[in-house]
Design a protein around this motif. Structure first.
Motif, short mmCIF file in Angstrom:
data_model
loop_
_atom_site.label_atom_id
_atom_site.label_comp_id
_atom_site.label_asym_id
_atom_site.label_seq_id
_atom_site.Cartn_x
_atom_site.Cartn_y
_atom_site.Cartn_z
N ALA A 44 45.19 -93.06 43.06
CA ALA A 44 46.50 -93.53 42.57
C ALA A 44 46.38 -94.83 41.57
O ALA A 44 46.89 -94.97 40.72
CB ALA A 44 47.54 -93.63 43.60
N THR A 98 60.66 -84.70 44.00
CA THR A 98 60.86 -85.78 42.74
C THR A 98 61.95 -86.13 42.37
O THR A 98 62.26 -87.06 41.93
CB THR A 98 60.00 -84.89 41.60
OG1 THR A 98 58.59 -84.51 42.22
CG2 THR A 98 59.59 -86.10 40.62
N GLU A 102 61.52 -89.63 44.08
CA GLU A 102 60.58 -90.08 43.35
C GLU A 102 61.10 -90.80 41.77
O GLU A 102 60.92 -92.02 41.58
CB GLU A 102 59.45 -89.50 42.95
CG GLU A 102 58.56 -89.23 44.21
CD GLU A 102 57.88 -88.05 44.29
OE1 GLU A 102 57.56 -87.32 43.24
OE2 GLU A 102 57.21 -87.43 45.54
N ASN A 149 54.70 -92.62 50.12
CA ASN A 149 53.70 -91.63 49.89
C ASN A 149 52.76 -91.25 50.99
O ASN A 149 52.36 -90.15 50.94
CB ASN A 149 53.00 -92.29 48.91
CG ASN A 149 53.17 -92.11 47.45
OD1 ASN A 149 53.79 -91.03 47.09
ND2 ASN A 149 53.18 -93.05 46.61
N GLY A 239 54.22 -85.94 38.46
CA GLY A 239 54.09 -86.99 39.47
C GLY A 239 53.29 -88.25 38.61
O GLY A 239 53.45 -89.34 38.99
N ASN A 240 52.10 -87.87 37.96
CA ASN A 240 51.44 -88.86 37.36
C ASN A 240 52.23 -89.95 36.40
O ASN A 240 52.00 -91.10 36.50
CB ASN A 240 50.65 -88.12 36.29
CG ASN A 240 49.47 -88.93 35.61
OD1 ASN A 240 48.99 -89.83 36.21
ND2 ASN A 240 49.49 -88.89 34.23
N GLY A 243 54.73 -91.77 39.13
CA GLY A 243 53.88 -92.65 39.87
C GLY A 243 53.32 -93.78 39.26
O GLY A 243 53.31 -94.92 39.74
N SER A 244 52.90 -93.47 37.76
CA SER A 244 52.34 -94.74 37.04
C SER A 244 53.35 -95.65 36.74
O SER A 244 53.07 -96.92 36.71
CB SER A 244 51.62 -94.01 35.84
OG SER A 244 51.24 -95.10 34.99
#
Length: 317
Positions: A44, A98, A102, A149, A239-240, A243-244
């Motif tokens: 991550a 998500t 998220e 997470n 998610g990438n 999350g980023s």
């Protein structure tokens, strides 16, 4: 020549981040650390390593405009261009967690950043600055996100367990050392090229950070999300990006402000507002229409918004 410095720096950064993640993951596996923990920490962290490298060097050298512009520009590029292009390649389904956790957490992070950045309006301060105490708040929120997470990963280990290749110990250590060296060297090249380019073009460092540097440091996310969408792996694609964005705000800006308080550049509130709008649009697109997904029509909207934003920045510059 300055543009060449930035391009070369980006290539070196991507190589450095790749070697660091692969080497560190291999060492962690040899030490008996679970694939879940490695996925939630080393891997991550790896996709945000280019932004972190550029920001830490910018903070140490006192180039706060590049540091803040890089993060806001990366988040805007991630959401509008990367997610938009991924949706154009293939509609992206969104998991319930998500939508429920998220994306709202990213939106919360963006709102908190706006509040912490606007001390003039909210606390009668003399100057809008992301202070060291604000950086600490961001880092505390990052700890909350990592704990979430970890809990999610324990419930579904496959979601956070990457495939890890075990290499010889000496090779793994060498990859970590070279990875770190490349991150530092690439970051220095990018900051040097960005500062010189801004000076020669007569534009602010924040413009270079928001556009060229931000797009360059987001290349790992671009490649990951577009390929994931093409291979029918929507969780990775979205998610990438989410999350980023969270890593960028909470971890990287938190650490950067902890080293050196970040002054807001002229026009930063527009970028902060667009960062918030990115979270709102993601939430609206994810819950509207049949099923939870980003379709091609929404991908076109996201890309068009980014192109309009880019045209506005170039025109103002």
């Amino acid at each position: 020549m300055n543009l060449l410095f930035i391009i070369l720096g980006v290539v070196i950064l991507v190589l450095g981040a790749t070697w660091l993640v692969e080497g560190a993951s291999s060492i962690a596996k040899r030490l008996g650390i679970s694939a879940l923990t490695i996925g939630l920490t080393v891997v991550a962290f790896g996709t945000s390593a280019p932004e972190l490298s550029v920001n830490l060097i910018s903070a140490i050298e006192g180039n706060s405009d590049i540091a803040l512009g890089n993060i806001l520009g990366s988040n805007i590029f991630n959401t509008f261009m990367i997610l938009g292009l991924a949706a154009l390649v293939k509609p992206i389904g969104v998991q319930h967690s998500t939508v429920k956790v998220e994306i709202p957490f990213f939106l919360l992070s963006a709102l908190v950043l706006w509040v912490l950045s606007n001390e003039v309006f909210l606390d009668s301060a003399e100057l809008n600055v992301i202070s060291r105490s604000a950086g600490l708040v961001l880092l505390l929120l990052f700890c909350v996100f990592m704990y979430y997470n970890f809990l999610v990963g324990k419930e579904d280990p496959a979601s956070a367990s990457p495939e890890i290749e075990t290499r010889k110990l000496w090779m793994s250590v060498l990859m970590v050392i070279w990875g770190l060296a490349f991150l530092v060297g690439g970051g220095k090249l990018i900051v040097l090229g960005a500062v010189n380019m801004a000076t020669k073009l007569g534009v602010s460092q924040s413009i270079i950070g928001l556009t060229i540097v931000a797009a360059g440091t987001s290349l790992p996310e671009l490649a990951t999300s577009v390929v994931a969408a093409y291979r029918n792996k929507p969780d990775i694609a979205i998610g990438n990006v989410v999350g980023s964005n969270i890593f960028n705000i909470l971890l990287i800006l938190g650490l950067t402000a902890g080293i050196n308080p970040i002054k807001l550049y002229s026009g930063a509130n527009l970028d902060l507002a667009l960062n918030i709008a990115a979270g709102i649009l993601m939430l609206v697109f994810a819950v509207s229409g049949p099923g939870r997904k980003f379709d091609r029509r929404e991908g076109v909207i996201l890309v068009m918004v980014y192109l309009a934003y880019l045209a506005y920045q170039i025109f103002n510059a």
